[in-house]
Design an enzyme around this catalytic site. Structure first.
Site, PDB file in Angstrom:
ATOM      1  N   GLU A 115       8.702   0.786   0.452  1.00 48.82           N
ATOM      2  CA  GLU A 115       8.652   0.308  -0.441  1.00 48.82           C
ATOM      3  C   GLU A 115      10.861   0.058   0.012  1.00 48.82           C
ATOM      4  OE1 GLU A 115       8.545   3.687  -3.602  1.00 48.82           O
ATOM      5  OE2 GLU A 115       6.886   2.474  -4.295  1.00 48.82           O
ATOM      6  N   GLU A 137      -0.162   1.468  -4.319  1.00 50.66           N
ATOM      7  CA  GLU A 137      -0.565   3.442  -4.789  1.00 50.66           C
ATOM      8  C   GLU A 137      -0.500   2.840  -6.581  1.00 50.66           C
ATOM      9  OE1 GLU A 137       2.922   5.371  -3.569  1.00 50.66           O
ATOM     10  OE2 GLU A 137       3.381   4.554  -1.891  1.00 50.66           O
TER      11      GLU A 137
HETATM   12  C1  GAL Z   1       6.257   6.174  -4.027  1.00 57.00           C
HETATM   13  C2  GAL Z   1       5.941   6.040  -2.616  1.00 57.00           C
HETATM   14  C3  GAL Z   1       5.585   7.336  -1.895  1.00 57.00           C
HETATM   15  C4  GAL Z   1       5.213   8.531  -3.165  1.00 57.00           C
HETATM   16  C5  GAL Z   1       5.174   7.860  -4.310  1.00 57.00           C
HETATM   17  C6  GAL Z   1       5.656   9.594  -5.596  1.00 57.00           C
HETATM   18  O1  GAL Z   1       6.701   5.278  -4.457  1.00 57.00           O
HETATM   19  O2  GAL Z   1       5.187   5.071  -2.343  1.00 57.00           O
HETATM   20  O3  GAL Z   1       4.837   7.636  -1.295  1.00 57.00           O
HETATM   21  O4  GAL Z   1       6.331   8.851  -3.417  1.00 57.00           O
HETATM   22  O5  GAL Z   1       6.496   7.081  -4.736  1.00 57.00           O
HETATM   23  O6  GAL Z   1       4.609   9.933  -5.057  1.00 57.00           O
END
Ligand code: GAL
Length: 725
Positions: free
Chosen positions: A182, A251
């Site tokens: 990110e 994600e």
């Molecule tokens: C995303 C990040 C993850 C984790 C998630 C929140 O933005 O890439 O590593 O932090 O947010 O759980």
């Protein structure tokens, strides 16, 4: 026009060949990741290896496979692997190779997110603390010392994977790797150096010749051939930055993390399944649940500040590795339905037709058949839609999947699995506790340093402990007016974070702490001082280092002042520049009271002389492992804040004294989800139970040590079994 499209397709085909030819077996085109010449719809889930034990891994992986996953995704945790420069650790929970080989043995693929910045609610975002003190360093930008360190670690991991033949091109399970994490939003904020760094990171990674594609998440300008991917609660509208890259979602947030002081977030599976179906119907071909198993932030690995020890995440496999139903089952059904459409999904782009005001059909029409997704975006009303020869009932905010364009085999809002109820069944209560009270002032000067003024906490501790003492003497003349009129002076302390206990002459005067939203804190209280020397001892406590934010490495912790004492004959004293004596960590830590050998180095009190609700107290007890295989937890409901160890292994920080703020309310699955939408446990401890891995126990005589800062009552602590029925 026709010629134009044809030319474009030939270019796409050519490019896809180039990218797939780069490795014999993993490539990509605009539709999908291509493995051994075949486009694949890939279903993935995150399991972070250090958040469970190696003994748990095979079961977690099997449950992921049974849930319909093709891929396991994990970050690589730099600070776990290189605790000091050049000294590597790959054992036990950090045995990355073993974890990957277990995934391979189960017949699944791996998506390795090397980072090495990982965010992940992990201490310092995965960076080792020593990195902060490399001369001239600035993290995650066009900075030579940083880039050199990042490259060295990335190479170390890639070479290790190559040596073990773990990339797909060498017969291993790794089909994708990620560099950075990110970075887009940071780059946007810092501009030119950020752009240069992105380019460098991509080139560096690609230059390592892993033979499998690299991805960058939330990175709109990911340079070719790196694929940019989406993260979030929904990603249907995401488009990769080039037409020849597949639409990937790295994600899919299955819930959210818990912070101390926050309520526990949940995400309804109807909405989760809806978001995934929405992504697939709009051409997505890879998605990864973040998290599929969240697990536990053992030891001091929780990021922050204020991340809880539990990283349950409301994931399909709960913190303890049990199936969280109906989430696990409903997603399994979703995966089956998606897989029965795979032939069509990878073959063509969907054509979209309106079925009503708020309803659509996404149809994948191929020579060998047709698959359709019928969507109702309305958040309130169920509808009956006509499609082909049939009629279909769609609940609000739902999608039906028709692998043959006729039969709806699955609807995202129709859950057929029973909810599993969690039970925490007491096994042992009233353990045979003994106590040892920590010193609150130092008569013993050993291990202390006296300096002018206030120093930053992490600079002093190098994060080897949560605790730093700031101590000074306040000398009160016998002529001070307050000694007669009782108007005691006001002590005001500003701290950069995270928690603070104030002791005056060995007595706890007060405790203050911040929160994730506002980590800074102020102590302001009238304090009873006596004529002569008064011992002021401030115990500053860190609760996880930041894991996100632009240049989070520069954020301070500890008492940086100002500190003032107001209401004296001469007015207000500024104590910030006084001489302060520093002591790093607790005496009990130095003695290793939490370890099997160290615990016998002091005399423990028991029976009537046991400490009663005293702050800064160590407690120990032994117990035999309960029979059976049910996961175990400690019920810390009667305790305040501190840390827990079993047989010398750190379970993590406990903080049941931090009550979840905010209102929880009711939760409707329909409508756009956000992290605060469906919370539970408002007004209760953010975390009451703490996972004790079975594999850390021996049959008899297990040493349980608890360091309690606040003065909780250990009598009511109990060992429980976790069951889901
Ligand atoms: C995303 C990040 C993850 C984790 C998630 C929140 O933005 O890439 O590593 O932090 O947010 O759980």
């Amino acid at each position: 026009m026709g010629v134009g499209i044809q030319t474009m397709w030939s270019i796409l085909l050519l490019l896809s060949c180039i990218f797939s030819a780069a490795s014999a077996s993993v490539g990509y085109d605009h539709k999908a990741i291509i493995i051994n010449g075949q486009r694949r719809i890939l279903i993935s889930g995150s399991i972070h290896y250090p958040r469970s034990t190696p003994e748990m891994w095979p079961d977690l992986i099997q449950k992921a496979k049974a849930g319909g996953l093709d891929v396991i995704q994990t970050y690589v945790f730099w600070n776990g692997h290189e605790p000091s420069p050049g000294k590597y650790y790959f054992e036990d929970r950090y045995d990355l190779v073993k974890f990957i080989k277990l995934v391979q043995q189960a017949g699944l693929f791996v998506n390795l997110r090397i980072g090495p910045y990982v965010c992940a609610e992990w201490n310092f975002g995965g960076f080792p603390i020593w990195l902060k003190y490399v001369p001239g360093i600035a993290f995650r930008t066009d900075n030579e010392p940083f880039k050199a360190a990042m490259q060295k670690f990335t190479e170390k991991i890639v070479n290790m994977m190559k040596a073990e033949k773990l990339f797909q091109t060498e017969g291993g399970p790794i089909i994708l790797s990620q560099i950075e994490n990110e970075y887009g939003p940071v780059e946007w904020e810092i501009g030119a150096p950020g752009k240069a760094y992105t380019k460098w990171a991509a080139q560096m990674a690609v230059g390592l010749n892993t033979g499998v594609p690299w991805i960058m998440c939330k990175q709109e300008d990911a340079p070719d051939p790196v694929i940019d991917t989406c993260n979030g609660y929904y990603c249907e509208n995401f488009k990769p930055n080039k037409v020849y890259k597949p639409k990937m979602w790295t994600e899919v947030w299955t819930g959210w993390y818990t912070e101390f002081g926050g309520a526990i977030p949940t995400r309804p599976v109807e909405d989760l399944a809806f978001s995934v179906a929405r992504f697939i119907q709009s051409g997505g071909s890879f998605f990864n649940y973040y998290m599929y198993h969240g697990g536990t932030n053992f030891g001091r690995t929780a990021g922050g500040p204020f991340m809880a020890t539990s990283y349950d995440y409301d994931a399909p496999l709960d913190e303890y590795g049990l199936l969280q139903q109906p989430k696990w089952g409903h997603l399994k059904d979703l995966h089956k339905a998606i897989k029965s459409c795979e032939y069509a999904l990878v073959a063509v782009d969907p054509s979209v037709t309106k079925l009503g005001n708020n309803q659509e059909a996404h149809v994948f029409n191929t020579k060998s058949g047709c698959a359709a997704f019928l969507a109702n975006y309305d958040t309130k009303y169920p509808v009956r839609v006509s499609f082909g020869q049939g009629q279909y009932d769609l609940p609000p905010w739902s999608i039906s999947i028709l692998p043959d364009c006729k039969t709806a085999v699955f609807n995202t809002a129709k859950v057929t699995w029973k909810t599993s109820q969690v039970q925490m069944k007491p096994v042992y209560s009233r353990l045979p506790w003994q106590s040892f009270i920590e010193e609150t002032t130092t008569s013993d000067e050993s291990g202390t340093t006296t300096l002018d003024g206030l120093y930053e906490q992490i600079y002093m501790t190098r994060d080897a402990t949560d605790y730093l003492w700031y101590m000074t003497d306040i000398t009160i003349g016998s002529d001070e007016a307050f000694l007669n009129n009782g108007k005691f002076p006001l002590l005001t302390i500003f701290s950069a974070c995270h928690a603070l206990h104030v002791f005056i002459n060995g007595q706890l005067s007060g405790t203050v702490y911040g929160s994730l939203e506002n980590p800074k804190l102020t102590f302001s209280q009238n304090v009873k001082l006596r004529p002569g020397i008064n011992k002021l001892a401030l115990l500053s406590i860190s609760v996880g280092l930041p894991n996100v934010g632009t240049h989070f490495e520069t954020w301070n912790a500890g008492v940086l002042g100002p500190i003032s004492l107001k209401g004296l004959n001469t007015g207000t004293w500024d104590m910030s520049r006084w001489k302060w004596t520093y002591k790093i960590g607790m005496k009990g830590e130095a003695l290793g009271l939490h370890t099997v050998t160290g615990s016998s180095s002091v005399d423990w009190a028991e029976g009537p002389s046991m400490a009663k609700k005293q702050p800064l107290t160590w407690y120990k007890a032994t117990f035999n492992a309960p029979p059976g295989h049910a996961p175990l937890a400690l019920d810390m409901g009667s305790m305040g804040k501190g840390q827990i160890w079993i047989n010398g292994q750190s379970v993590g920080r406990h903080w049941p004294g931090y009550i979840a703020q905010g209102s929880c309310g009711t939760c409707n699955y329909a409508g756009t989800f956000y992290d605060k939408k469906c919370r539970t446990y408002c007004g209760k401890p953010s975390q009451r139970w703490y996972h004790i891995p079975r594999s850390w126990l021996t049959p008899t005589g297990n040493l349980l040590v608890v360091f309690e800062e606040w003065g909780g009552d250990p009598q009511w602590m109990s060992l429980v079994e976790r069951v889901r029925v």
